[in-house]
Design a protein around this motif. Structure first.
Motif, PDB file in Angstrom:
ATOM      1  N   ALA A 120     -15.848 -29.150 -14.091  1.00 26.31           N
ATOM      2  CA  ALA A 120     -16.200 -27.551 -14.556  1.00 26.31           C
ATOM      3  C   ALA A 120     -16.325 -27.571 -16.306  1.00 26.31           C
ATOM      4  CB  ALA A 120     -14.921 -26.314 -14.579  1.00 26.31           C
ATOM      5  N   ALA A 121     -16.796 -28.472 -16.842  1.00 24.73           N
ATOM      6  CA  ALA A 121     -17.220 -28.760 -17.795  1.00 24.73           C
ATOM      7  C   ALA A 121     -17.647 -30.160 -18.204  1.00 24.73           C
ATOM      8  CB  ALA A 121     -16.257 -28.621 -19.152  1.00 24.73           C
ATOM      9  N   CYS A 145     -12.258 -24.450 -24.720  1.00 24.75           N
ATOM     10  CA  CYS A 145     -12.592 -23.184 -24.538  1.00 24.75           C
ATOM     11  C   CYS A 145     -11.664 -22.057 -24.368  1.00 24.75           C
ATOM     12  CB  CYS A 145     -13.488 -23.736 -22.885  1.00 24.75           C
ATOM     13  SG  CYS A 145     -13.728 -22.277 -21.808  1.00 24.75           S
ATOM     14  N   TYR A 147     -11.721 -19.588 -22.743  1.00 21.40           N
ATOM     15  CA  TYR A 147     -11.245 -19.423 -21.617  1.00 21.40           C
ATOM     16  C   TYR A 147     -10.630 -20.037 -20.776  1.00 21.40           C
ATOM     17  CZ  TYR A 147     -15.842 -16.773 -23.313  1.00 21.40           C
ATOM     18  OH  TYR A 147     -15.913 -15.513 -23.823  1.00 21.40           O
ATOM     19  N   ARG A 148      -9.791 -19.037 -19.283  1.00 20.13           N
ATOM     20  CA  ARG A 148      -9.210 -19.444 -18.618  1.00 20.13           C
ATOM     21  C   ARG A 148      -9.519 -19.574 -16.898  1.00 20.13           C
ATOM     22  NH1 ARG A 148      -7.705 -21.316 -22.458  1.00 20.13           N
ATOM     23  NH2 ARG A 148      -6.221 -21.329 -23.576  1.00 20.13           N
ATOM     24  N   CYS A 149     -10.836 -20.677 -17.066  1.00 20.05           N
ATOM     25  CA  CYS A 149     -11.236 -19.816 -15.235  1.00 20.05           C
ATOM     26  C   CYS A 149      -9.527 -20.935 -14.610  1.00 20.05           C
ATOM     27  CB  CYS A 149     -11.916 -20.691 -14.824  1.00 20.05           C
ATOM     28  SG  CYS A 149     -13.771 -19.993 -15.803  1.00 20.05           S
ATOM     29  N   CYS A 152      -9.735 -24.374 -13.711  1.00 18.75           N
ATOM     30  CA  CYS A 152      -9.974 -25.192 -14.577  1.00 18.75           C
ATOM     31  C   CYS A 152      -8.691 -25.882 -15.315  1.00 18.75           C
ATOM     32  CB  CYS A 152     -11.515 -24.818 -14.861  1.00 18.75           C
ATOM     33  SG  CYS A 152     -11.507 -25.948 -16.574  1.00 18.75           S
ATOM     34  N   VAL A 189     -17.344 -28.555 -23.673  1.00 19.31           N
ATOM     35  CA  VAL A 189     -16.709 -28.249 -23.131  1.00 19.31           C
ATOM     36  C   VAL A 189     -17.078 -26.705 -22.996  1.00 19.31           C
ATOM     37  CG1 VAL A 189     -14.266 -26.845 -22.142  1.00 19.31           C
ATOM     38  CG2 VAL A 189     -14.486 -29.684 -23.220  1.00 19.31           C
ATOM     39  N   GLU A 224     -22.030 -23.033 -19.734  1.00 21.61           N
ATOM     40  CA  GLU A 224     -21.129 -21.320 -18.791  1.00 21.61           C
ATOM     41  C   GLU A 224     -23.079 -20.778 -18.601  1.00 21.61           C
ATOM     42  OE1 GLU A 224     -18.960 -22.430 -16.948  1.00 21.61           O
ATOM     43  OE2 GLU A 224     -17.715 -23.546 -17.058  1.00 21.61           O
ATOM     44  N   TRP A 226     -22.726 -17.542 -20.295  1.00 23.63           N
ATOM     45  CA  TRP A 226     -22.630 -16.004 -20.882  1.00 23.63           C
ATOM     46  C   TRP A 226     -22.176 -17.010 -22.078  1.00 23.63           C
ATOM     47  CZ3 TRP A 226     -18.456 -18.465 -17.213  1.00 23.63           C
ATOM     48  CH2 TRP A 226     -17.182 -19.276 -17.414  1.00 23.63           C
ATOM     49  N   ARG A 262     -14.472 -15.609 -13.570  1.00 25.52           N
ATOM     50  CA  ARG A 262     -15.884 -16.488 -13.934  1.00 25.52           C
ATOM     51  C   ARG A 262     -16.198 -15.297 -14.897  1.00 25.52           C
ATOM     52  NH1 ARG A 262     -16.553 -21.452 -15.369  1.00 25.52           N
ATOM     53  NH2 ARG A 262     -18.730 -21.232 -14.061  1.00 25.52           N
TER      54      ARG A 262
HETATM   55  S1  SF4 Z   1     -15.602 -21.328 -19.191  1.00 26.95           S
HETATM   56 FE1  SF4 Z   1     -13.623 -21.746 -17.136  1.00 26.95          FE
HETATM   57  S2  SF4 Z   1     -14.244 -23.996 -16.322  1.00 26.95           S
HETATM   58 FE2  SF4 Z   1     -15.982 -23.913 -18.226  1.00 26.95          FE
HETATM   59  S3  SF4 Z   1     -14.378 -24.874 -19.606  1.00 26.95           S
HETATM   60 FE3  SF4 Z   1     -13.805 -23.124 -19.729  1.00 26.95          FE
HETATM   61  S4  SF4 Z   1     -12.310 -22.379 -18.534  1.00 26.95           S
HETATM   62 FE4  SF4 Z   1     -12.728 -24.414 -17.177  1.00 26.95          FE
END
Ligand code: SF4
Length: 446
Positions: A120-121, A145, A147-149, A152, A189, A224, A226, A262
């Motif tokens: 995912a990265a 990153c 975020y916390r998909c 991931c 990432v 990603e 966004w 996401r």
């Molecule tokens: S945006 Fe989501 S998938 Fe991409 S690195 Fe961050 S947590 Fe992982």
């Protein structure tokens, strides 16, 4: 999935390894030189003399001794001529005759538990999409990153976002250019988040690279979909910024995207694609899609199918969901069974192939700058071929009358057609005299 590739015998056998390596990478595999850690070993054998056949058998035994855990695939002339004998050697899981060599990565995938989740990265060593060679350099512009998909693991391992300064990156680009690199790929990432810790933006970084370096080609790796700065796609008006981006959507269903945490819905994703193609109509968008995410219904899957044709992706990496320890998704209920995942994956592959060919054919007739990569190869029919990538990252081939080396040159080409046989575009040179071809290399010719 770690893949170890080795060859005995002629140069053609070696050249085939490179093609397979690219395909295994495209499936999300990693090529390794370390036998012990390999999950899959492929040996391209030789039988030109009885000594070569003996050596082939010896190497097969040696590979199996060194790693009994990995699956072993044997191909090449010895495997074709002595198929039964090869099949009986201890540790051999599959024999692929010369007639099926072109399909080897696809066939080999059937016998291994293919590691099925994207990281995912994209980091330099994890890049599955891009061919790694001396013509193309990867530049890591940030790490981490925010975020916390839910599927991931990268974000758990990498922590907060940290960006390199613009000056530092520009200096690296200039160094690389001085050493002869023609194309850079910006990686990280969460590339869209570049500069969040330095109060600069990705827009400013790209502008600085365009203004303060002469590097001919700049690309992005995986980004990603966004957090891209406002007017971002305006940057692509500059022909040095290559019109291709890998934007992982992961699912066409907003319900699943929400379960994945996401930050992008399918509609916003399609608007991004539209914005890109407004600036460059042939803008190539490639993506990742996960099939069989927990709770994915037939309706959700249909939406993933739909977005493949809506976005006309130039390439789709398809991953079958599998639990990764430590992630939130691993604890989600409603897991999808393997048979369904396999069937969905097959269906998406078929669709993705149709869209890929459509996307490649859409540039036939165009004139584009092509960066030629690697050595010129002699085909079975005795013609000389060199491969490269168009501006929008489609693989392209040029046939030459002479075995000349044009690696690392960028030339203007007319895109004449699409070869079903080689699965890539076919070019002719607009100005053949522009080629700097003083290096005849006879050694390549068998
Ligand atoms: S945006 Fe989501 S998938 Fe991409 S690195 Fe961050 S947590 Fe992982």
């Amino acid at each position: 999935m770690q893949v170890y590739l080795t060859a005995l015998g002629c140069r053609l056998n070696e050249a085939e390894l490179q093609t397979w390596a690219d395909e295994f990478r495209a499936f999300g595999g990693h090529i390794t030189n370390d036998l012990q850690t390999a999950d899959l070993m492929v040996i391209n054998t030789c039988a030109v003399t009885s000594e070569a056949a003996r050596k082939s058998r010896q190497t097969i035994r040696k590979l199996h001794r060194k790693n009994t855990r990995a699956k072993l695939v044997v191909t090449g002339c010895y495997a074709s001529l002595e198929k039964e004998q090869a099949q009986e050697l201890l540790g051999v899981d599959m024999v692929v005759g010369n007639a099926d060599k072109k399909k080897l990565p696809e066939l080999a995938k059937e016998i291994v538990e293919w590691s099925s989740m994207p990281y995912a990265a994209t980091e330099p060593e994890e890049t599955a999409l891009f061919v790694r060679n001396k013509e193309r350099a990867f530049i890591k512009i940030q790490d981490g990153c925010r975020y916390r998909c839910t599927y991931c693991i990268v974000t758990v391992a990498r922590g907060d976002e940290q960006s390199r300064t613009i000056d530092d990156i520009v200096a690296e680009v200039n160094r690389l250019q001085t050493s002869g690199v023609q194309e850079i790929v910006l990686t990280g990432v969460h590339v869209g988040g570049y500069g969040s810790d330095l109060e600069v933006s990705l827009y400013e970084l790209v502008k600085a690279i365009l203004e303060q370096t002469q590097i001919p080609r700049i690309r992005f790796a995986s980004v990603e979909p966004w957090d891209l700065p406002e007017n971002f796609f305006e940057l692509f008006k500059n022909p040095r910024l290559m019109p291709h981006m890998h934007l992982p959507i992961q699912s066409g269903s907003n319900r699943i995207l929400k379960k994945m945490s996401r930050r992008c819905k399918s509609e916003t994703f399609l608007s991004l694609v539209e914005a890109a193609r407004k600036v460059v109509p042939e803008f190539n968008v490639t993506t990742d899609i996960i099939v069989g995410f927990p709770g994915e219904t037939e309706d959700d899957f249909e939406l993933s199918k739909k977005i493949i044709s809506q976005a006309n992706f130039g390439h789709v990496h398809i991953f079958s969901y599998s639990d990764r320890e430590g992630t939130k998704a691993a604890r989600l209920p409603d897991k999808i069974d393997n048979e369904t995942k396999k069937a969905r994956s097959r269906e998406l592959h078929q669709l993705a192939t149709i869209e890929k060919i459509k996307s490649m054919k859409s540039v036939v007739g165009d004139v584009q700058q092509v960066l030629w990569e690697g050595t010129t190869q002699r085909s079975e029919e005795g013609v000389y071929r060199v491969f490269g990538h168009t501006e929008n990252y489609h693989k392209i081939m040029l046939e030459l009358e002479q075995p000349i080396n044009i690696a690392n040159q960028i030339t203007e080409c007319k895109i004449e057609g699409f070869s079903e046989e080689i699965n890539c575009l076919v070019a002719t040179l607009v100005n053949p005299e522009s080629i700097q071809s003083d290096q005849l290399f006879i050694t390549q010719v068998e």
